[in-house]
Design an enzyme around this catalytic site. Sequence first.
Site, PDB file in Angstrom:
ATOM      1  CG  ASP A  97      -2.183   0.846   0.977  1.00 10.80           C
ATOM      2  OD1 ASP A  97      -2.142   1.724   0.090  1.00 10.80           O
ATOM      3  OD2 ASP A  97      -3.194   0.662   1.688  1.00 10.80           O
ATOM      4  CD  GLU A 115      -6.459   5.894   2.901  1.00  9.92           C
ATOM      5  OE1 GLU A 115      -5.577   5.465   3.639  1.00  9.92           O
ATOM      6  OE2 GLU A 115      -6.259   6.179   1.702  1.00  9.92           O
TER       7      GLU A 115
HETATM    8  C1  BGC Z   1      -5.034   3.255   0.477  1.00  7.03           C
HETATM    9  C2  BGC Z   1      -5.256   2.293  -0.649  1.00  7.03           C
HETATM   10  C3  BGC Z   1      -5.049   2.977  -1.971  1.00  7.03           C
HETATM   11  C4  BGC Z   1      -3.697   3.656  -2.003  1.00  7.03           C
HETATM   12  C5  BGC Z   1      -3.418   4.394  -3.298  1.00  7.03           C
HETATM   13  C6  BGC Z   1      -3.764   4.041   0.341  1.00  7.03           C
HETATM   14  O1  BGC Z   1      -3.677   5.039   1.291  1.00  7.03           O
HETATM   15  O2  BGC Z   1      -5.019   2.548   1.704  1.00  7.03           O
HETATM   16  O3  BGC Z   1      -6.540   1.745  -0.577  1.00  7.03           O
HETATM   17  O4  BGC Z   1      -5.185   2.052  -3.011  1.00  7.03           O
HETATM   18  O5  BGC Z   1      -3.615   4.579  -0.943  1.00  7.03           O
HETATM   19  O6  BGC Z   1      -4.130   5.565  -3.385  1.00  7.03           O
HETATM   20  C1  BGC Z   2      -3.202  10.127  -1.715  1.00  3.18           C
HETATM   21  C2  BGC Z   2      -4.054   8.900  -1.476  1.00  3.18           C
HETATM   22  C3  BGC Z   2      -3.331   8.004  -0.572  1.00  3.18           C
HETATM   23  C4  BGC Z   2      -2.929   8.731   0.700  1.00  3.18           C
HETATM   24  C5  BGC Z   2      -2.136   7.853   1.590  1.00  3.18           C
HETATM   25  C6  BGC Z   2      -2.839  10.771  -0.406  1.00  3.18           C
HETATM   26  O1  BGC Z   2      -2.030  11.875  -0.600  1.00  3.18           O
HETATM   27  O2  BGC Z   2      -3.887  11.022  -2.525  1.00  3.18           O
HETATM   28  O3  BGC Z   2      -4.365   8.243  -2.660  1.00  3.18           O
HETATM   29  O4  BGC Z   2      -4.158   6.935  -0.291  1.00  3.18           O
HETATM   30  O5  BGC Z   2      -2.188   9.875   0.422  1.00  3.18           O
HETATM   31  O6  BGC Z   2      -1.737   8.521   2.752  1.00  3.18           O
END
Ligand code: BGC
Ligand code: BGC
Length: 684
Positions: free
Chosen positions: A358, A560
């Site tokens: 991830d 999230e």
């Molecule tokens: C998320 C994932 C996602 C990734 C890319 C992460 O923070 O947990 O679900 O696919 O970011 O954006």
């Molecule tokens: C991104 C997300 C990612 C996240 C993780 C963001 O800056 O746009 O896609 O999941 O960071 O912390």
Amino acid sequence: MKLSAIGFFAVTSLALAHAGIRGNVIDESGAPIKNATVTVRALPRLVASARTLSDDKGAFDFDKAKLNAAGKKALKKRGQSLIVRKTGFLPETLSVAPNKNYGNITLKRDPIENRIDELMASMTIDDMIAQMTQAKAPATTCGGKLCGSALEGGGAYTADFYTKAWSHKIPVTYGKDNVHGVADVTGTTVFPHNIGLGATRDSALVRKIGQAVAEEMWAAHIDLNFAPAITVPQDERWGRVYEGFGETTELAVDLGAAFVRGQQGDKNDADWRVITTLKHFIGDGATDKGYDRGNATLTDKDIYEKYLPPYEAAIEQGSMSVMASFNQVNGIHQHVDSARLTGILKTELGFDGYVIADWEGIESSTTPGAAGDYSPGLVTGISSKDAIKNAINAGIDLAMVPQSAEAFVRNMKELAASGDISEERIKDATRRILRAKIRAGRIDNPNGPAAYVGIAKNIGCAEHRQIAREAVQKSLVVLKNKKALPLSTNGKVFVTGSHANNTGLQCGAWTKSWQGGTSDIPGATSIQAGFDEVAKGTRVATAEEAGTIVYVIGETPYAEWFGDYRGEDFNNKIINKTDGKVAFRTTDSDIEQIKAWKAAGHKVVVVLITGRPLPITPLIDATDAFVVAWLPGSEGAGVADVLFGKVKPSGKLPHTWPKDAKQIPINVGDGKKGLFPYGYGLTY
Ligand code: BGC
Ligand code: BGC
């Protein structure tokens, strides 16, 4: 008496007979294949399976296998198949007969392996390390070599990236979170978030959505999807509940596999197929108190019976990528958990695709815990090097390192040189990534399927919007109706509330930005506008003129951990994120408003926009009708279709609805009685 005793013995002996299944797995030269995965599937749906591995001599024997309750149950069922698989070989499917000794089962080498050999023949270790790296687009090189993949997170999108990424023999895949449509791209169809699809219980519809999303992905030049989430969320306090289909394994099994079928075809053979990513492995929805990225306290039984079957079903459906999770299981961060990544996923399930980290997940494995503490930075320190060593050795194949690709490559080279990561592991990871690219047709056709690539008319087209509208119609769950619904097309309706005319709010997060927002989504129809489309002339401008008031309220978007609720009590409160901080507002003013309208002689229907069930019993009590619309996406007219009875309500709760916050977590089968049970939903 006698008859039932005979019945009992018949059942028992049948069960024993089935347990005798045994045999030997060998290759074409007659050599035994060690650690081949032998599975007995419980049809028609893969919610349970019995599984064992062949030993050093290639022998397997279900009598000697350690089977859990679900596995034992699977063995007793009639009419299933026996699937034998091993990475590098073509799987064999045989029918299961009672007490059968299969003798020698020969697995043939998968011809795809020759193609991988050919591709790898000219690759150096540095090329392979770059293949294992996923940088942030528009970068295409990692340590001066061609990256395996690139990605962009929520909100970011590079329209012409493919011109640089796809012009190679081995294209650089471009990954995005198209979790409910290609929602970062302007004008696309935004489907309901998965929780709403869970309410539809309609796998044929979810399959159609999978295909529509794949078509819009190719139109936007995206070939890798970080979806579907096949999590089984257990705690409503978790900020990602809406990304899952619902609280039961069955929903994730049925709808997860259906989405993969839509994206890839029945046998991973559709012209429009993209690479799907199953996430997040494993236990993301099971963390204590629902903390995002927290620790999940799980037994093996929980893992095998509750959280693993959706992976098994979707992998069997051909999904070639699995994303490791940020959470820990019993204290072990899932990016460094070799027992589960290599043991369970790759060996026991026989998964031959790749495991992707991830977002900076390898780095975060050194400081697990509360997401708020997570600080992705440049990976330069010794601890980061150790994290890379641990994660790659545990089974991560593709490193999602948008902020540290160069440092990852540098550390990997050192780890390879010192032997801390073996050449064999690097080759295995590369093979897995190439296997996925070959199966997805990316090597045969680096520029993608001509009939779909760049076809702008597929973006937000009428056909896809119609599928999304059907999904909205079928996802609506009517929880209460005291003769207020259906609305009459001859009546007068006042449609109001914070979420009535705001398509940003109705789409939720992962739409035009990571966290979502209040800006309107181009091409989307608001719920209010939907009323004008469905029942022209019924909508009035003030409450006074109306018979019924449709009050559309709900949560503001979050993604999230920004959606976690970590306080003690969120009774009668609704998330109301302001300035990027999680805050709540009470429902007191809504209740007062509803009471005032009712005192003035109006009927009041509340439509709730939400990513999870909310403990708001007094508000529900105050209404004449209460309808949950989840996060419906761009086709707001689907709400009016149901409220006017043009389409009968059919949605069923994908989660148990709690009476109050104290009941949370609450799930079907845990003995707690919520306000509405799992599966509840009225019709008219
Ligand atoms: C998320 C994932 C996602 C990734 C890319 C992460 O923070 O947990 O679900 O696919 O970011 O954006
Ligand atoms: C991104 C997300 C990612 C996240 C993780 C963001 O800056 O746009 O896609 O999941 O960071 O912390």
